[in-house]
Design an enzyme around this catalytic site. Structure first.
Site, PDB file in Angstrom:
ATOM      1  N   GLU A 240       0.798  -1.224   0.000  1.00 21.32           N
ATOM      2  CA  GLU A 240       0.000   0.000   0.000  1.00 21.32           C
ATOM      3  C   GLU A 240       0.835   1.280   0.000  1.00 21.32           C
ATOM      4  OE1 GLU A 240      -2.671  -0.550   3.291  1.00 21.32           O
ATOM      5  OE2 GLU A 240      -4.096  -1.688   2.067  1.00 21.32           O
TER       6      GLU A 240
ATOM      7  N   GLU B 239       7.132 -21.494   8.768  1.00 18.05           N
ATOM      8  CA  GLU B 239       7.560 -20.562   9.812  1.00 18.05           C
ATOM      9  C   GLU B 239       8.654 -21.144  10.698  1.00 18.05           C
ATOM     10  OE1 GLU B 239       4.915 -20.769  13.725  1.00 18.05           O
ATOM     11  OE2 GLU B 239       3.747 -20.076  12.007  1.00 18.05           O
TER      12      GLU B 239
END
Length: 294
Positions: free
Chosen positions: A82, A113
């Site tokens: 963004e 992870e």
């Protein structure tokens, strides 16, 4: 180890969550969510340090790199993506990495992870340098992928920041600045996409926005480096010119075109009554800050 984390503890207020009415569930969630900004307020000093790191990186031609797993990784990617339309920054200036790669943004990649080595490899793939700032994000504060990334960043000499939702977090040991926002037990035990995720989103909003303000991408409270990539943003650009200069729509549109859709240049052209070329020179001398260019 996991049971000691506050994000993993059971919430005393929601022991009967399964028999609550929908209204009661929503009221409870709303009440719990209201504690998040209060928890963040306790860490403003550390967040400020992180912002200074990022501004320094940008001024030196470096980058802001977010890295995390699961929800934490997705929030980092979201904030990075963004920045380009909001602040007109090149896509490489703010980047986000998630354990498991692009695929992990829309579906879980099992075990990703836990791969500590891959965190460093992902940063090596973009030629991380000592000009960059790496922000490792992990609600639990113990994600191996993030720890591996921070370790590698430290070896390279990059500035390192950690964001977690538990005190005395493991990842804090590997960051020059650590932000530990204790959001407490979730209403749904261990579901850190809730309060912890909200806290992380708010913190990343603060870091990226304050850093972009710090390098001149905002005038007053207007996003003057916005990229007019669609009709809505073209109209927003013209409105920003109007709000900055108090001219009408027609004049704003005229200068928007004269400035080759460069909102910041159009504003300077109007306020200084100068040419496009002169506006660009003034902005360059002012390092992009409109106030300094006037």
């Amino acid at each position: 180890m996991l049971e000691k984390l506050t994000t993993e503890k059971r919430n005393d207020n929601t022991m009967n969550l399964d028999v609550m009415s929908i209204h009661e569930i929503l009221e409870t969630m709303n009440r719990e969510d209201q504690t998040v900004p209060q928890a963040i307020a306790m860490e403003i000093h550390s967040i400020e340090k992180a912002v200074h790191y990022v501004i320094q990186s940008f001024q030196e031609g470096g980058r802001l790199i977010y890295i995390g797993a699961g929800t934490s990784g997705r929030l980092g990617v979201l904030d990075a993506v963004e920045c380009k339309p909001t602040f007109g920054s090149p896509p490489e200036m703010v980047q986000g990495f998630i354990a498991g790669g692009v695929k992990a943004f829309t579906e879980a990649v099992e075990g990703a992870e836990d791969d500590e080595e891959q965190g460093g490899k992902d940063l090596a793939s973009i030629n991380l340098s000592n000009k960059d700032t790496v922000i490792g994000i992990a609600a639990s504060g113990r994600t191996p992928y993030v720890i591996g990334a921070l370790k590698y960043a430290n070896e390279i000499g990059a500035k390192t920041v950690s964001v977690s939702c538990n005190k005395a977090a493991e990842i804090s040991k590997y960051a020059s600045v650590f932000i530990e926002v204790e959001t407490g037990p979730e209403i749904l035990t261990g579901s850190t996409r809730l309060k912890a995720g909200t806290a992380q989103k708010l913190i990343l909003n603060m870091i990226s926005t304050a850093s972009m303000i710090g390098i001149g991408k905002v005038y007053k409270n207007l996003m003057v480096d916005v990229q007019s990539t669609n009709l809505k943003l073209v109209e927003r650009s013209k409105r920003i010119i109007m709000q900055s200069t108090e001219v009408d729509y027609e004049i704003a549109s005229e200068y928007f075109e004269k400035a080759n859709h460069n909102v910041k240049a159009a504003i300077v052209m109007i306020l200084l009554q100068c040419s496009y070329e002169e506006a660009l020179v003034s902005l360059k001398k002012a390092n992009g800050f409109i106030r300094k260019a006037l």
